[in-house]
Design a protein around this motif. Structure first.
Motif: not given
Lengths: 96, 521
Positions: B191, B506, B498, B512, B520, B172-176, B178, B503
């Protein structure tokens, strides 16, 4: 030199991220082949090493090794953001 | 099965230690981070005084002032401006009086870049945030440091248990992700923690080291009768010589600066102390700028006050002193060149945001389970979160406004700036308890943003050192301050916006989502 260190860090993390199945899939819609994956892991690590060398060039060994850790964070964060909001931007051209 | 049990126990430890000390950690992280710009904030807080690189003029001015006001003093002390600071301070100590410790020194006079005394507003400037981050306020200093040490220790526990709890630290190093409520908060928290993990571990550990003699005095107390004796032995001060009673002119201060420069390879003094000025037994001690060495500690030269001959030099030499000094240096980053300083600052921002997201996660995780039922603990945490995460930055901005708006002749003006900060925070905490939580978030974040953005506007219209003036003068520090305030203000306004308009997920994310879920398991 600091800019170079940052660029290497950015490049390194982007390559390492693409070597991961999940992110490769998000960017290229496929999982990477084993060989390609290995190559990208090596390339990414090499780029991070170059980033350390550039940091030491810029700041000297003592401050440079400290600064490198900051450069690493600063390089990884944009990769994370791009993967989140515009993964296709990371696409590299496929090998023929 | 056993492994799972261990990880779960660590998760519990992480959650509850984090919550217990979270609000104070947020205060420590936020104010500590801001303190990387301590000198810049102090400069901004004292618009009366311009920066200078010409130490000699300033030092000469200080000597002239001291000769005129206190020729018979036991000692003079001149604090010269650091690389990033402005203004020198000249002060003196009368014979037989103890050295001045805390508060406002009545003998101190600020010397401007032209070497003449200047009147500057009474303000702590960046020191207010710096001291708040390890002394706290309104309680005895030592209590404050114990509270901070207690919280820091738990921070260390939270870092270690957090790494153990994090199931997929590499995957999950680069996982965000939203727009997914609790999941997004966890991703953000992870993160922020992982990407600057070396910094978080370093800053927490070295933070404990800075006050290690307070927290763990046993090595010292086992070998010395009192802690005072230990301090005296570990940092022996040159004993001021007895005055001879014969008058003799002081060595030229410019020469002292040049001797220091040669001895320290171009280094400069930050403090010059002169014992027995005007006497044949005068002694000058020059302390080196902390910005010039990574290893924190006393780097000094002792000179004969009449001839200028070097009597002795000292710097941290034992391996223990160097190790400790190195860690303290690393923590405070006084050594740091400008670009490196930015990395320290950004890592500090990440740390602050990590604490904030952790606090918010505690409520976000439980809100779903409660399904609208009332729960005292939840209510308390949610409101304290708002009043601290959004209210404390507003209080700190209140300090900056107080610096600009309080009447210049107000008694104890410097203290009042801090009182304004404390009262604003108190008001925001109360406010968070009486408003519906979402409204309170939006209003406090928005108010912070507005207060920050309007400061540069005020400076431009009401002072002679607005953004445009500083740009014209090529004053990078003040330009940076004004732009920094604008940038931070914009960030708070975006956060408020925000919260007000969450929001919708998207298209790409929706497409995705199934794949992610699959990845996961």
């Amino acid at each position: 030199m600091i800019v170079l260190a940052l660029l290497f860090s950015l490049l390194g993390f982007a390559t390492l991220a693409l070597a991961m199945d999940r992110h490769h899939q998000a960017v290229h819609r496929t999982r990477p082949a084993k060989r390609r994956k290995r190559l990208m892991q090596l390339g990414g690590s090499a780029a991070l090493t170059l980033s350390l060398i550039a940091s030491i060039q810029a700041w000297g060994p003592a401050y440079g090794s400290i600064g490198w850790l900051g450069v690493l964070s600063a390089g990884a964060a944009p990769v994370l953001l791009v993967l989140t909001y515009a993964p296709h931007r990371l696409a590299i051209r496929r090998k023929p | 099965m056993k492994k799972q049990g261990f990880r779960q126990s660590q998760a519990g430890l992480h959650t509850w230690t984090g919550l217990l000390v979270g609000w104070i950690l947020y205060l420590i992280f936020l104010n500590g981070t801001v303190s990387y710009w301590r000198e810049e904030i102090t400069r901004w807080s004292r618009p009366e005084i311009a920066a200078t690189k010409d130490l000699e003029t300033v030092a000469r001015g200080a000597i002239t002032h001291l000769t005129a006001t206190a020729p018979k003093a036991a000692s003079w002390t001149i604090t010269l401006p650091e690389e990033r600071a402005s203004g020198a301070v000249a002060t003196w100590k009368a014979k037989g009086k103890p050295a001045f410790r805390r508060g406002t020194d009545p003998n101190a006079v600020t010397i401007g870049p032209d070497g003449k005394p200047v009147t500057v507003r009474d303000t702590e400037g960046g020191n207010a945030f710096y001291r708040l981050h390890f002394d706290l306020r309104y309680i005895p200093v030592l209590w404050g440091r114990w509270v901070v040490g207690f919280c820091t220790m738990f921070m260390l526990v939270a870092i270690v248990s957090g790494v153990i709890t994090h199931k997929k630290i590499f995957a999950d190093f680069f996982t965000f992700r939203p727009g997914k409520g609790q999941r997004s908060w966890l991703d953000a928290h992870n993160a922020l923690a992982v990407l600057s993990l070396p910094f978080h571990a370093m800053i927490t550990y070295t933070g404990l080291i800075t006050l290690m003699v307070l927290y763990m005095p046993f090595a010292a107390t086992a070998n010395y009768p009192t802690l005072k004796a230990y301090y005296a032995d570990s940092a022996p001060a040159a004993k001021p010589p007895k005055p001879s009673g014969h008058a003799a002119p002081l060595v030229d201060i410019g020469q002292v600066l040049r001797i220091a420069e040669t001895t320290w390879d171009g280094g400069k003094p930050t403090v010059i102390r002169i014992d027995n000025p005007g006497d044949k037994a005068a002694l000058i001690t020059a302390y080196r700028r902390p910005s010039e060495t990574l290893v924190d500690g006393r780097h000094e030269i002792v000179l004969d006050g009449v001839t200028g001959a070097i009597r002795s030099t000292a710097e941290p030499s034992s391996s223990g002193m160097i190790a400790r000094g190195g860690m303290v240096g690393l923590h405070a980053a006084r050594f740091s060149p400008m670009t490196l300083r930015w990395f320290f600052f950004l890592s500090g921002v990440a740390g602050t945001a990590m604490v904030a997201t952790g606090l918010i996660m505690w409520t976000s995780k439980r809100r779903a389970k409660l399904e609208g039922r009332r729960h005292f603990g939840f209510w308390l945490v949610e409101r304290l979160n708002i009043g601290t995460v959004a209210g404390l930055p507003l209080a700190m901005t209140g300090f900056l406004w107080a610096n600009r708006l309080l009447p210049l002749n107000l008694a104890n003006r410097g203290d009042w700036e801090v009182h304004v900060m404390a009262l604003t925070w108190l008001a925001m905490l109360l406010y968070a308890f009486v408003r519906p939580p979402r409204r309170a978030w939006i209003e406090q974040l928005g108010l912070t943003g507005l207060a920050l953005v309007l400061l540069p506007v005020f400076d431009q219209t009401a002072t002679a050192r607005g953004l445009i003036d500083s740009l014209k003068a090529g004053d990078g520090a003040l330009v940076g301050m004004e732009l920094g305030l604008l940038g931070l203000g914009a960030a708070f306004l975006v956060m408020a916006w925000r919260v007000a308009k969450p929001r919708a997920p998207r298209k790409t994310e929706r497409a995705l989502a199934p794949k992610l879920a699959e990845a996961h398991g």
